[in-house]
Design a protein around this motif. Structure first.
Motif, PDB file in Angstrom:
ATOM      1  N   TYR A   1     -26.156  79.864  28.246  1.00 27.03           N
ATOM      2  CA  TYR A   1     -26.934  79.868  27.014  1.00 27.03           C
ATOM      3  C   TYR A   1     -27.346  81.292  26.671  1.00 27.03           C
ATOM      4  O   TYR A   1     -27.645  82.090  27.565  1.00 27.03           O
ATOM      5  CB  TYR A   1     -28.211  79.038  27.173  1.00 27.03           C
ATOM      6  CG  TYR A   1     -27.963  77.573  27.414  1.00 27.03           C
ATOM      7  CD1 TYR A   1     -27.855  76.689  26.360  1.00 27.03           C
ATOM      8  CD2 TYR A   1     -27.851  77.077  28.712  1.00 27.03           C
ATOM      9  CE1 TYR A   1     -27.632  75.333  26.585  1.00 27.03           C
ATOM     10  CE2 TYR A   1     -27.630  75.732  28.948  1.00 27.03           C
ATOM     11  CZ  TYR A   1     -27.519  74.865  27.881  1.00 27.03           C
ATOM     12  OH  TYR A   1     -27.307  73.528  28.102  1.00 27.03           O
ATOM     13  N   LEU A   2     -27.372  81.575  25.376  1.00 25.04           N
ATOM     14  CA  LEU A   2     -27.940  82.814  24.871  1.00 25.04           C
ATOM     15  C   LEU A   2     -29.334  82.472  24.364  1.00 25.04           C
ATOM     16  O   LEU A   2     -29.494  81.597  23.511  1.00 25.04           O
ATOM     17  CB  LEU A   2     -27.074  83.386  23.737  1.00 25.04           C
ATOM     18  CG  LEU A   2     -27.559  84.672  23.086  1.00 25.04           C
ATOM     19  CD1 LEU A   2     -27.610  85.820  24.091  1.00 25.04           C
ATOM     20  CD2 LEU A   2     -26.661  85.031  21.904  1.00 25.04           C
ATOM     21  N   VAL A   3     -30.342  83.130  24.920  1.00 22.85           N
ATOM     22  CA  VAL A   3     -31.743  82.911  24.530  1.00 22.85           C
ATOM     23  C   VAL A   3     -32.199  84.191  23.837  1.00 22.85           C
ATOM     24  O   VAL A   3     -32.160  85.265  24.433  1.00 22.85           O
ATOM     25  CB  VAL A   3     -32.616  82.601  25.765  1.00 22.85           C
ATOM     26  CG1 VAL A   3     -34.067  82.418  25.367  1.00 22.85           C
ATOM     27  CG2 VAL A   3     -32.098  81.362  26.487  1.00 22.85           C
ATOM     28  N   MET A   4     -32.608  84.062  22.568  1.00 23.19           N
ATOM     29  CA  MET A   4     -32.890  85.244  21.751  1.00 23.19           C
ATOM     30  C   MET A   4     -34.329  85.274  21.259  1.00 23.19           C
ATOM     31  O   MET A   4     -34.886  84.243  20.890  1.00 23.19           O
ATOM     32  CB  MET A   4     -31.954  85.257  20.537  1.00 23.19           C
ATOM     33  CG  MET A   4     -30.489  85.309  20.904  1.00 23.19           C
ATOM     34  SD  MET A   4     -29.401  85.051  19.481  1.00 23.19           S
ATOM     35  CE  MET A   4     -29.471  83.258  19.330  1.00 23.19           C
TER      36      MET A   4
ATOM     37  N   TRP B   1     -31.489  86.980  26.618  1.00 23.70           N
ATOM     38  CA  TRP B   1     -31.078  86.640  27.973  1.00 23.70           C
ATOM     39  C   TRP B   1     -29.799  85.826  27.863  1.00 23.70           C
ATOM     40  O   TRP B   1     -29.652  85.011  26.955  1.00 23.70           O
ATOM     41  CB  TRP B   1     -32.101  85.753  28.679  1.00 23.70           C
ATOM     42  CG  TRP B   1     -33.403  86.356  29.024  1.00 23.70           C
ATOM     43  CD1 TRP B   1     -33.740  86.947  30.212  1.00 23.70           C
ATOM     44  CD2 TRP B   1     -34.577  86.415  28.215  1.00 23.70           C
ATOM     45  NE1 TRP B   1     -35.038  87.364  30.174  1.00 23.70           N
ATOM     46  CE2 TRP B   1     -35.581  87.051  28.950  1.00 23.70           C
ATOM     47  CE3 TRP B   1     -34.884  85.989  26.921  1.00 23.70           C
ATOM     48  CZ2 TRP B   1     -36.853  87.270  28.463  1.00 23.70           C
ATOM     49  CZ3 TRP B   1     -36.151  86.210  26.421  1.00 23.70           C
ATOM     50  CH2 TRP B   1     -37.110  86.847  27.200  1.00 23.70           C
ATOM     51  N   VAL B   2     -28.888  86.026  28.784  1.00 25.44           N
ATOM     52  CA  VAL B   2     -27.760  85.118  28.980  1.00 25.44           C
ATOM     53  C   VAL B   2     -28.080  84.389  30.275  1.00 25.44           C
ATOM     54  O   VAL B   2     -28.244  85.021  31.325  1.00 25.44           O
ATOM     55  CB  VAL B   2     -26.412  85.858  29.077  1.00 25.44           C
ATOM     56  CG1 VAL B   2     -25.285  84.867  29.381  1.00 25.44           C
ATOM     57  CG2 VAL B   2     -26.124  86.619  27.785  1.00 25.44           C
ATOM     58  N   LEU B   3     -28.214  83.071  30.177  1.00 27.26           N
ATOM     59  CA  LEU B   3     -28.631  82.263  31.311  1.00 27.26           C
ATOM     60  C   LEU B   3     -27.591  81.206  31.642  1.00 27.26           C
ATOM     61  O   LEU B   3     -26.918  80.687  30.754  1.00 27.26           O
ATOM     62  CB  LEU B   3     -29.957  81.558  30.999  1.00 27.26           C
ATOM     63  CG  LEU B   3     -31.131  82.446  30.577  1.00 27.26           C
ATOM     64  CD1 LEU B   3     -32.330  81.597  30.212  1.00 27.26           C
ATOM     65  CD2 LEU B   3     -31.473  83.435  31.682  1.00 27.26           C
ATOM     66  N   GLU B   4     -27.498  80.887  32.905  1.00 28.64           N
ATOM     67  CA  GLU B   4     -26.665  79.771  33.375  1.00 28.64           C
ATOM     68  C   GLU B   4     -27.640  78.703  33.839  1.00 28.64           C
ATOM     69  O   GLU B   4     -28.318  78.879  34.868  1.00 28.64           O
ATOM     70  CB  GLU B   4     -25.767  80.210  34.524  1.00 28.64           C
ATOM     71  CG  GLU B   4     -24.916  79.110  35.099  1.00 28.64           C
ATOM     72  CD  GLU B   4     -23.539  79.048  34.478  1.00 28.64           C
ATOM     73  OE1 GLU B   4     -23.053  77.923  34.292  1.00 28.64           O
ATOM     74  OE2 GLU B   4     -22.961  80.102  34.193  1.00 28.64           O
ATOM     75  N   CYS B   5     -27.770  77.634  33.061  1.00 28.50           N
ATOM     76  CA  CYS B   5     -28.745  76.579  33.365  1.00 28.50           C
ATOM     77  C   CYS B   5     -28.047  75.234  33.460  1.00 28.50           C
ATOM     78  O   CYS B   5     -27.014  75.008  32.833  1.00 28.50           O
ATOM     79  CB  CYS B   5     -29.810  76.511  32.272  1.00 28.50           C
ATOM     80  SG  CYS B   5     -30.837  77.987  32.179  1.00 28.50           S
TER      81      CYS B   5
ATOM     82  N   ILE C   1     -23.335  78.897  24.867  1.00 30.55           N
ATOM     83  CA  ILE C   1     -22.187  79.791  24.836  1.00 30.55           C
ATOM     84  C   ILE C   1     -20.965  78.966  25.178  1.00 30.55           C
ATOM     85  O   ILE C   1     -20.903  78.333  26.242  1.00 30.55           O
ATOM     86  CB  ILE C   1     -22.352  80.962  25.831  1.00 30.55           C
ATOM     87  CG1 ILE C   1     -23.570  81.804  25.437  1.00 30.55           C
ATOM     88  CG2 ILE C   1     -21.078  81.795  25.890  1.00 30.55           C
ATOM     89  CD1 ILE C   1     -23.926  82.891  26.440  1.00 30.55           C
ATOM     90  N   MET C   2     -19.999  78.971  24.297  1.00 28.87           N
ATOM     91  CA  MET C   2     -18.785  78.186  24.506  1.00 28.87           C
ATOM     92  C   MET C   2     -17.948  78.829  25.614  1.00 28.87           C
ATOM     93  O   MET C   2     -17.823  80.051  25.674  1.00 28.87           O
ATOM     94  CB  MET C   2     -17.992  78.092  23.211  1.00 28.87           C
ATOM     95  CG  MET C   2     -18.761  77.339  22.151  1.00 28.87           C
ATOM     96  SD  MET C   2     -18.024  77.208  20.489  1.00 28.87           S
ATOM     97  CE  MET C   2     -16.372  77.707  20.616  1.00 28.87           C
ATOM     98  N   ASP C   3     -17.369  77.992  26.475  1.00 24.88           N
ATOM     99  CA  ASP C   3     -16.533  78.484  27.576  1.00 24.88           C
ATOM    100  C   ASP C   3     -15.128  78.842  27.120  1.00 24.88           C
ATOM    101  O   ASP C   3     -14.450  79.634  27.728  1.00 24.88           O
ATOM    102  CB  ASP C   3     -16.447  77.453  28.690  1.00 24.88           C
ATOM    103  CG  ASP C   3     -17.749  77.348  29.476  1.00 24.88           C
ATOM    104  OD1 ASP C   3     -18.449  78.352  29.576  1.00 24.88           O
ATOM    105  OD2 ASP C   3     -18.045  76.248  29.965  1.00 24.88           O
ATOM    106  N   GLY C   4     -14.679  78.221  26.045  1.00 22.40           N
ATOM    107  CA  GLY C   4     -13.334  78.476  25.558  1.00 22.40           C
ATOM    108  C   GLY C   4     -13.252  78.234  24.060  1.00 22.40           C
ATOM    109  O   GLY C   4     -14.175  77.704  23.447  1.00 22.40           O
ATOM    110  N   ALA C   5     -12.160  78.604  23.463  1.00 17.72           N
ATOM    111  CA  ALA C   5     -11.997  78.505  22.013  1.00 17.72           C
ATOM    112  C   ALA C   5     -12.075  77.083  21.498  1.00 17.72           C
ATOM    113  O   ALA C   5     -12.436  76.864  20.358  1.00 17.72           O
ATOM    114  CB  ALA C   5     -10.683  79.154  21.604  1.00 17.72           C
ATOM    115  N   GLY C   6     -11.755  76.105  22.325  1.00 17.10           N
ATOM    116  CA  GLY C   6     -11.734  74.722  21.866  1.00 17.10           C
ATOM    117  C   GLY C   6     -13.030  73.963  22.078  1.00 17.10           C
ATOM    118  O   GLY C   6     -13.119  72.788  21.756  1.00 17.10           O
TER     119      GLY C   6
END
Length: 137
Positions: free
Chosen positions: A3-6, A94-98, A130-135
């Motif tokens: 996730y991008l937390v702004m 922050w870029v977080l892995e939750c 945040i998307m992991d891939g284009a699809g």
């Protein structure tokens, strides 16, 4: 999931943090500024300890920004900031892995409680997966 937390801010907010009050932002005292840094530092430390923090940065004030756009003639149009037509800009992230949206929402709620001087704007915290891939949808 990542996730991008702004968090947002304005040029007036940055100037207020340097002790220059305006009609849009109060002047911060040194004590208030240190309390904010300590609070945000504690969040960063906690997120590092849980392994959820990938990256996090405060960004330079809008006056140090540059906008690059494509003009009608196909040439780049470059404008120095700040931009009077833009009120709030990205002030930090922050870029977080939750494990879940609920968990990152808890973190965002904690961020909203950051101490600031009376009269300061309380901006919302924006969460974007945040998307992991284009699809990804």
């Amino acid at each position: 999931m990542k996730y991008l937390v702004m968090v947002q801010g304005t040029q007036a907010d940055y100037e207020g943090m340097r002790g220059k009050a305006s009609s849009h932002a109060p002047a911060w005292s040194e004590q208030e500024l240190q309390a904010m840094y300590a609070y945000m530092g504690a969040i960063n430390n906690d997120l590092s300890e849980t392994g959820e923090l990938i990256d996090g940065q405060g960004l330079a004030e809008p006056a140090q920004t540059r906008l690059v756009a494509l003009g009608k003639d196909g040439k780049a149009v470059i404008t120095d900031g700040p931009y009077s037509e833009t009120k709030e800009l990205l002030a930090g992230y922050w870029v977080l892995e939750c494990e879940s949206l609920e968990r990152v929402t808890e973190i965002a709620e904690r961020v909203t409680r950051c101490p600031n001087p009376a009269g300061a704007t309380n901006y919302p915290v924006v969460i974007r997966p945040i998307m992991d891939g284009a699809g990804d949808i």
